[in-house]
Design a protein around this motif. Structure first.
Motif, PDB file in Angstrom:
ATOM      1  N   LEU A   1      59.714   0.316  26.273  1.00  0.00           N
ATOM      2  CA  LEU A   1      59.514  -0.702  25.243  1.00  0.00           C
ATOM      3  C   LEU A   1      58.136  -1.302  25.434  1.00  0.00           C
ATOM      4  O   LEU A   1      57.718  -1.571  26.568  1.00  0.00           O
ATOM      5  N   GLU A   2      57.418  -1.505  24.323  1.00  0.00           N
ATOM      6  CA  GLU A   2      56.093  -2.116  24.384  1.00  0.00           C
ATOM      7  C   GLU A   2      56.123  -3.429  23.614  1.00  0.00           C
ATOM      8  O   GLU A   2      56.594  -3.494  22.489  1.00  0.00           O
ATOM      9  N   PHE A   3      55.568  -4.457  24.232  1.00  0.00           N
ATOM     10  CA  PHE A   3      55.436  -5.763  23.609  1.00  0.00           C
ATOM     11  C   PHE A   3      53.964  -6.103  23.649  1.00  0.00           C
ATOM     12  O   PHE A   3      53.302  -5.919  24.672  1.00  0.00           O
ATOM     13  N   LYS A   4      53.414  -6.573  22.513  1.00  0.00           N
ATOM     14  CA  LYS A   4      51.982  -6.809  22.483  1.00  0.00           C
ATOM     15  C   LYS A   4      51.608  -7.976  21.585  1.00  0.00           C
ATOM     16  O   LYS A   4      52.393  -8.432  20.773  1.00  0.00           O
ATOM     17  N   HIS A   5      50.354  -8.399  21.775  1.00  0.00           N
ATOM     18  CA  HIS A   5      49.755  -9.441  20.943  1.00  0.00           C
ATOM     19  C   HIS A   5      48.315  -9.027  20.665  1.00  0.00           C
ATOM     20  O   HIS A   5      47.558  -8.718  21.604  1.00  0.00           O
ATOM     21  N   TYR A   6      47.953  -8.997  19.386  1.00  0.00           N
ATOM     22  CA  TYR A   6      46.595  -8.644  18.973  1.00  0.00           C
ATOM     23  C   TYR A   6      45.743  -9.898  18.833  1.00  0.00           C
ATOM     24  O   TYR A   6      46.186 -10.888  18.243  1.00  0.00           O
ATOM     25  N   SER A   7      44.512  -9.841  19.339  1.00  0.00           N
ATOM     26  CA  SER A   7      43.566 -10.943  19.157  1.00  0.00           C
ATOM     27  C   SER A   7      43.218 -11.101  17.687  1.00  0.00           C
ATOM     28  O   SER A   7      43.015 -12.221  17.211  1.00  0.00           O
ATOM     29  N   ASN A   8      43.133  -9.985  16.960  1.00  0.00           N
ATOM     30  CA  ASN A   8      42.815  -9.969  15.539  1.00  0.00           C
ATOM     31  C   ASN A   8      44.066  -9.488  14.783  1.00  0.00           C
ATOM     32  O   ASN A   8      44.371  -8.296  14.802  1.00  0.00           O
ATOM     33  N   PRO A   9      44.801 -10.381  14.103  1.00  0.00           N
ATOM     34  CA  PRO A   9      46.032  -9.981  13.421  1.00  0.00           C
ATOM     35  C   PRO A   9      45.865  -8.837  12.423  1.00  0.00           C
ATOM     36  O   PRO A   9      46.803  -8.078  12.191  1.00  0.00           O
ATOM     37  N   GLU A  10      44.665  -8.673  11.879  1.00  0.00           N
ATOM     38  CA  GLU A  10      44.428  -7.589  10.926  1.00  0.00           C
ATOM     39  C   GLU A  10      44.591  -6.210  11.588  1.00  0.00           C
ATOM     40  O   GLU A  10      44.899  -5.215  10.930  1.00  0.00           O
ATOM     41  N   ALA A  11      44.434  -6.162  12.905  1.00  0.00           N
ATOM     42  CA  ALA A  11      44.536  -4.891  13.626  1.00  0.00           C
ATOM     43  C   ALA A  11      45.971  -4.380  13.729  1.00  0.00           C
ATOM     44  O   ALA A  11      46.193  -3.213  14.050  1.00  0.00           O
ATOM     45  N   ILE A  12      46.949  -5.210  13.429  1.00  0.00           N
ATOM     46  CA  ILE A  12      48.344  -4.791  13.564  1.00  0.00           C
ATOM     47  C   ILE A  12      48.636  -3.578  12.680  1.00  0.00           C
ATOM     48  O   ILE A  12      49.196  -2.590  13.149  1.00  0.00           O
ATOM     49  N   THR A  13      48.266  -3.621  11.425  1.00  0.00           N
ATOM     50  CA  THR A  13      48.503  -2.473  10.535  1.00  0.00           C
ATOM     51  C   THR A  13      47.282  -2.126   9.687  1.00  0.00           C
ATOM     52  O   THR A  13      47.339  -1.190   8.894  1.00  0.00           O
ATOM     53  N   GLY A  14      46.205  -2.859   9.852  1.00  0.00           N
ATOM     54  CA  GLY A  14      45.016  -2.629   9.033  1.00  0.00           C
ATOM     55  C   GLY A  14      43.893  -1.966   9.799  1.00  0.00           C
ATOM     56  O   GLY A  14      44.115  -1.200  10.723  1.00  0.00           O
ATOM     57  N   LEU A  15      42.673  -2.296   9.385  1.00  0.00           N
ATOM     58  CA  LEU A  15      41.447  -1.783   9.996  1.00  0.00           C
ATOM     59  C   LEU A  15      41.396  -0.252   9.962  1.00  0.00           C
ATOM     60  O   LEU A  15      41.137   0.417  10.962  1.00  0.00           O
ATOM     61  N   GLU A  16      41.609   0.279   8.774  1.00  0.00           N
ATOM     62  CA  GLU A  16      41.653   1.725   8.588  1.00  0.00           C
ATOM     63  C   GLU A  16      40.364   2.430   8.994  1.00  0.00           C
ATOM     64  O   GLU A  16      40.369   3.631   9.275  1.00  0.00           O
ATOM     65  N   ASP A  17      39.238   1.707   9.035  1.00  0.00           N
ATOM     66  CA  ASP A  17      37.968   2.327   9.403  1.00  0.00           C
ATOM     67  C   ASP A  17      37.850   2.563  10.908  1.00  0.00           C
ATOM     68  O   ASP A  17      36.948   3.258  11.366  1.00  0.00           O
ATOM     69  N   HIS A  18      38.776   2.015  11.689  1.00  0.00           N
ATOM     70  CA  HIS A  18      38.815   2.267  13.136  1.00  0.00           C
ATOM     71  C   HIS A  18      39.762   3.437  13.375  1.00  0.00           C
ATOM     72  O   HIS A  18      40.806   3.530  12.760  1.00  0.00           O
ATOM     73  N   HIS A  19      39.405   4.318  14.304  1.00  0.00           N
ATOM     74  CA  HIS A  19      40.197   5.522  14.486  1.00  0.00           C
ATOM     75  C   HIS A  19      40.876   5.612  15.844  1.00  0.00           C
ATOM     76  O   HIS A  19      41.388   6.665  16.203  1.00  0.00           O
ATOM     77  N   LEU A  20      40.909   4.513  16.580  1.00  0.00           N
ATOM     78  CA  LEU A  20      41.608   4.505  17.863  1.00  0.00           C
ATOM     79  C   LEU A  20      43.051   4.070  17.645  1.00  0.00           C
ATOM     80  O   LEU A  20      43.315   3.048  17.021  1.00  0.00           O
ATOM     81  N   VAL A  21      43.972   4.859  18.157  1.00  0.00           N
ATOM     82  CA  VAL A  21      45.398   4.502  18.124  1.00  0.00           C
ATOM     83  C   VAL A  21      45.971   4.870  19.488  1.00  0.00           C
ATOM     84  O   VAL A  21      45.988   6.039  19.871  1.00  0.00           O
ATOM     85  N   GLY A  22      46.397   3.889  20.237  1.00  0.00           N
ATOM     86  CA  GLY A  22      46.979   4.158  21.556  1.00  0.00           C
ATOM     87  C   GLY A  22      45.956   4.643  22.558  1.00  0.00           C
ATOM     88  O   GLY A  22      44.749   4.626  22.324  1.00  0.00           O
ATOM     89  N   ASP A  23      46.464   5.072  23.692  1.00  0.00           N
ATOM     90  CA  ASP A  23      45.618   5.583  24.764  1.00  0.00           C
ATOM     91  C   ASP A  23      45.429   7.077  24.602  1.00  0.00           C
ATOM     92  O   ASP A  23      46.256   7.760  23.995  1.00  0.00           O
ATOM     93  N   GLN A  24      44.360   7.586  25.180  1.00  0.00           N
ATOM     94  CA  GLN A  24      44.186   9.041  25.189  1.00  0.00           C
ATOM     95  C   GLN A  24      45.219   9.624  26.134  1.00  0.00           C
ATOM     96  O   GLN A  24      45.439   9.102  27.223  1.00  0.00           O
ATOM     97  N   LYS A  25      45.854  10.709  25.690  1.00  0.00           N
ATOM     98  CA  LYS A  25      46.838  11.373  26.532  1.00  0.00           C
ATOM     99  C   LYS A  25      46.117  12.120  27.643  1.00  0.00           C
ATOM    100  O   LYS A  25      45.073  12.717  27.413  1.00  0.00           O
ATOM    101  N   SER A  26      46.710  12.085  28.809  1.00  0.00           N
ATOM    102  CA  SER A  26      46.141  12.808  29.940  1.00  0.00           C
ATOM    103  C   SER A  26      46.340  14.302  29.741  1.00  0.00           C
ATOM    104  O   SER A  26      47.394  14.737  29.305  1.00  0.00           O
ATOM    105  N   THR A  27      45.326  15.073  30.055  1.00  0.00           N
ATOM    106  CA  THR A  27      45.439  16.526  29.937  1.00  0.00           C
ATOM    107  C   THR A  27      45.757  17.162  31.275  1.00  0.00           C
ATOM    108  O   THR A  27      45.901  18.366  31.362  1.00  0.00           O
ATOM    109  N   GLY A  28      45.827  16.339  32.343  1.00  0.00           N
ATOM    110  CA  GLY A  28      46.008  16.865  33.678  1.00  0.00           C
ATOM    111  C   GLY A  28      47.378  17.239  33.996  1.00  0.00           C
ATOM    112  O   GLY A  28      47.747  18.023  34.755  1.00  0.00           O
TER     113      GLY A  28
END
Length: 147
Positions: free
Chosen positions: A120-147
């Motif tokens: 379970l993940e619980f979070k708080h965004y500094s910028n509320p618009e980042a919750i479901t907006g900011l389509e021009d940003h392309h980062l979602v989550g962490d990079q998966k490890s390839t190791g």
């Protein structure tokens, strides 16, 4: 009950008794109906249904591929949950952390792991618009490890 739509999530568990204790006594969910195979819970006004799966969910080694949780409106709510989780001995999935620091996507995350290995993940965004907006940003989550 709110007139707004509620989110529903069904998830697998290996032990309904341990699940009920963890979610109700540990996390503070409200218990709803229960049968021999399933348990209804309320989390943040939304419906969770724990379904008994004796063989259990496929165990994962980190937050991917699946996890669920809540996004809090205030940092204080997240801090209070972290204190509650520690006081009640809930299993943390790593150290709570600040992700994407200094960007429009900055947020704090806390991961908990239930008795069946569900993350379970619980979070708080500094910028509320980042919750479901900011389509021009392309980062979602962490990079998966390839190791």
């Amino acid at each position: 009950m709110s007139s707004a739509p509620l989110f529903h999530l069904a998830f697998p568990v290996v032990d309904l008794e341990a699940t009920e204790h963890w979610y109700v006594q540990g996390l503070g969910c409200r218990r709803g109906r229960r049968s021999a195979e399933a348990l209804v819970l309320e989390l943040g006004g939304h419906q969770l249904v724990a379904h008994l799966e004796p063989d259990g969910p496929q165990q994962q080694k980190g937050i991917y591929p699946r996890h669920f949780g809540l996004v809090f409106a205030s940092a204080g709510e997240l801090e209070a949950l972290e204190q509650q989780a520690r006081a009640r001995g809930l299993r943390l999935g790593g150290t709570p952390r600040l992700r994407f620091a200094g960007t429009a996507l900055e947020h704090r995350s806390l991961f908990l792991i239930d008795p069946s290995g569900n993350w379970l993940e619980f979070k708080h965004y500094s910028n509320p618009e980042a919750i479901t907006g900011l389509e021009d940003h392309h980062l979602v989550g962490d990079q998966k490890s390839t190791g």
